[in-house]
Design an enzyme around this catalytic site. Structure first.
Site, PDB file in Angstrom:
ATOM      1  N   TYR A 138       0.745  -0.940  -0.131  1.00  0.00           N
ATOM      2  CA  TYR A 138      -0.056  -0.198  -0.221  1.00  0.00           C
ATOM      3  C   TYR A 138       0.866   1.270  -0.132  1.00  0.00           C
ATOM      4  CZ  TYR A 138      -3.890  -2.655   0.619  1.00  0.00           C
ATOM      5  OH  TYR A 138      -5.166  -3.036   0.216  1.00  0.00           O
ATOM      6  N   LYS A 195      -4.523 -11.346  12.329  1.00  0.00           N
ATOM      7  CA  LYS A 195      -4.241 -10.144  13.027  1.00  0.00           C
ATOM      8  C   LYS A 195      -3.814 -10.635  14.058  1.00  0.00           C
ATOM      9  CE  LYS A 195      -5.599  -6.788   9.797  1.00  0.00           C
ATOM     10  NZ  LYS A 195      -6.729  -6.534   9.181  1.00  0.00           N
ATOM     11  N   ASP A 249     -16.414 -11.833   9.813  1.00  0.00           N
ATOM     12  CA  ASP A 249     -14.912 -12.322  10.103  1.00  0.00           C
ATOM     13  C   ASP A 249     -14.195 -11.163  10.921  1.00  0.00           C
ATOM     14  OD1 ASP A 249     -12.679 -10.641   9.440  1.00  0.00           O
ATOM     15  OD2 ASP A 249     -13.205 -10.273   6.841  1.00  0.00           O
ATOM     16  N   TYR A 260     -14.171  -4.709   4.420  1.00  0.00           N
ATOM     17  CA  TYR A 260     -13.032  -5.271   3.347  1.00  0.00           C
ATOM     18  C   TYR A 260     -13.486  -6.724   4.441  1.00  0.00           C
ATOM     19  CZ  TYR A 260      -8.177  -5.281   3.475  1.00  0.00           C
ATOM     20  OH  TYR A 260      -6.835  -5.811   3.046  1.00  0.00           O
TER      21      TYR A 260
HETATM   22  C1  LIG Z   1      -7.016  -7.311   7.805  1.00  0.00           C
HETATM   23  C2  LIG Z   1      -8.582  -7.410   7.337  1.00  0.00           C
HETATM   24  C3  LIG Z   1      -8.271  -8.697   7.084  1.00  0.00           C
HETATM   25  C4  LIG Z   1      -6.979  -8.785   5.649  1.00  0.00           C
HETATM   26  O1  LIG Z   1      -6.141  -9.670   6.387  1.00  0.00           O
HETATM   27  P1  LIG Z   1      -4.154  -9.714   6.461  1.00  0.00           P
HETATM   28  O2  LIG Z   1      -3.898 -10.450   7.393  1.00  0.00           O
HETATM   29  O3  LIG Z   1      -3.962  -8.907   5.929  1.00  0.00           O
HETATM   30  O4  LIG Z   1      -4.921 -10.936   4.980  1.00  0.00           O
HETATM   31  C5  LIG Z   1      -9.759  -9.069   6.588  1.00  0.00           C
HETATM   32  N1  LIG Z   1     -10.437  -8.506   7.557  1.00  0.00           N
HETATM   33  C6  LIG Z   1     -10.309  -8.003   7.911  1.00  0.00           C
HETATM   34  C7  LIG Z   1     -11.588  -7.603   8.799  1.00  0.00           C
HETATM   35  C8  LIG Z   1      -9.366  -7.293   7.729  1.00  0.00           C
HETATM   36  O5  LIG Z   1      -9.425  -6.213   8.851  1.00  0.00           O
END
Ligand SMILES: *Cc1c(COP(=O)(O)O)cnc(C)c1O
Length: 429
Positions: A7, A262, A233, A135
């Site tokens: 990015y 994460k 998610d 996202y």
């Molecule tokens: C960051 C994020 C992703 C993608 O995760 P990566 O490890 O960067 O591929 C998917 N969903 C949400 C809600 C996110 O914040």
């Protein structure tokens, strides 16, 4: 060789800062600066940089076993991780599939939902519903279900079609607005939908947009009435970020598929997790080899990542994280009291460890005002990355109320000293 950064417009962005180390909430540069990590290094760090228990767990595991083919073998860190996650989750979320990151965690959930429909005799249910400011990651499948935005615009032609529930922007009746469009889609095409995906409680990269809890409850109930799976998610919201271990606890609905990454390893090592209900898992059991889940990454079940995740989760058991994050929320609220009536600020919001202000200017990603604010904050040794006109802080859980207050007062100073500059820049935007 050039290090091509994520990015980043490599032509115009300033060169990266050479770091030496990080500890707690701070990044230490090679030349002696101490920078507050205002966004937990892209929402990853939970307890703090360099947390000793996690460092030790990784080192110990590295001496024994680093990696093995997870189709044929297992190891203590993976077994322990599944037990630890189980202890934090409702009974029905009973099978754990490991991958490498957030995008893969969501993509695996999508493949499970799609194949589940086929293997339970509903092949017509082949579409996904996603929300306009969502996202879900950067690989092709999850880019398809993510909002159409600057992030995925160049790749439009590579993406598949998704039913898009328009959550709108109305602040007068957000509840009915968020639900209305989804309901309409389900009434018209519910028999073609295998799953709906959403980021519960707060949409991250879309601009830290907080949902009304009731909206998610209604969306969940509508989905269920149409025999549609619900994928939460929680790649960003998981592991305490919103004040509870998982955001869905506040919504009081259990998803069919839960995606984590994460914060799962405390921010130390890459790991993705897709957790499925018993019903979904069972639909893949068969004498027929073709009914298995055809997914796996070379690093699936990496023992070091699992060991880091175990140490991270054990810390959540040891400390009173709910109280710690509630103290962070209070520090955010106190600080925002002093600045939220600023003429440049449209609104502010706190959700657990996350606090957000929305400025009045353009919401374009990477707009010049947000870039300027980021640069000025860094000069004051505060690292942030605004999203459009959203400026937010999401620091590690070890941050003290004083550190949080200091970060906000730096942002306040920046806003106060540059009112004219920002209005000039806005005209150019
Ligand atoms: C960051 C994020 C992703 C993608 O995760 P990566 O490890 O960067 O591929 C998917 N969903 C949400 C809600 C996110 O914040």
């Amino acid at each position: 060789m050039i290090l091509w950064r994520p990015y980043t417009q490599m032509q115009s962005s300033s060169p990266p800062i050479l770091l030496d180390s990080a500890k707690g909430s701070f990044l230490y540069t090679k030349n002696g600066r101490k920078i507050f990590d205002g966004i937990s290094s892209w929402w990853l760090i939970t307890h703090g940089h360099g947390q000793e228990d996690i460092v030790e767990a990784i080192a110990k595991q590295a001496e024994k076993l680093e990696q093995v083919v997870f189709s044929n073998f297992t190891h203590e860190p993976a077994e322990e991780l599944s037990e630890l996650l189980e202890s934090f989750l409702p009974k029905d979320l009973s099978s754990l599939f490991l991958s490498d990151n957030g995008s893969t965690a969501v993509e695996v959930a999508m493949k499970m939902a799609y194949q589940f429909a086929i293997q339970t005799g509903k092949p017509k249910k082949s579409k996904f519903v996603a929300f306009t400011h969502s996202y879900h990651g950067d690989t092709c499948g999850v880019m398809s279900v993510s909002a159409t935005s600057a992030f995925n615009k160049p790749y439009k032609g590579m993406l598949f079609e998704v039913l898009r529930a328009d959550q709108g922007t109305s602040m007068t009746d957000p509840l009915s607005q968020w639900v209305h469009s989804f309901k309409k889609i389900m009434e018209a095409q519910g028999n073609e939908v295998c799953a709906v995906l959403l980021e519960p409680l707060i949409q991250g990269a879309g601009g830290m947009i907080q949902w009304p809890i009731e909206a998610i409850q209604q969306i969940y109930d509508i989905a269920k009435s149409h025999d549609c799976l619900v994928i939460f998610d929680e790649v960003m919201t998981g592991f305490g970020r919103t004040g509870t271990m998982f955001a869905f606890e506040q919504i009081k609905r259990t998803p069919d598929l839960l995606c984590l990454s994460k914060g799962i390893t405390g921010g130390f090592l890459p790991l993705g997790a897709t957790i499925a209900s018993k019903e979904i898992y069972t639909a893949f059991l068969s004498h027929d080899v073709d009914k298995m889940l055809f997914h796996g990454h070379s690093y699936t079940g990496n023992a070091l990542s699992c060991a880091a995740a175990c140490a991270n989760l054990k810390l959540f058991k040891k400390i009173n994280f709910i109280q710690i994050i509630s103290k962070m929320a209070n520090a955010h609220r106190e600080s925002l009291k002093n600045i939220s009536n600023h003429p440049l600020i449209q609104k502010s919001n706190v959700c657990g460890s996350i606090a957000t202000i929305n400025l009045n200017h353009s919401n374009k990603y990477g707009n010049s005002i947000s870039r300027e604010i980021q640069k000025m904050a860094l000069q004051l040794n505060l690292f942030i990355r605004p999203l459009g006109n959203t400026i937010y802080l999401m620091p590690p859980y070890c941050s003290t109320p004083e550190e949080i207050t200091t970060a906000w007062s730096k942002l306040n100073t920046i806003l106060n000293s540059n009112i004219e500059l920002f209005s000039e820049l806005e005209e150019l935007n």
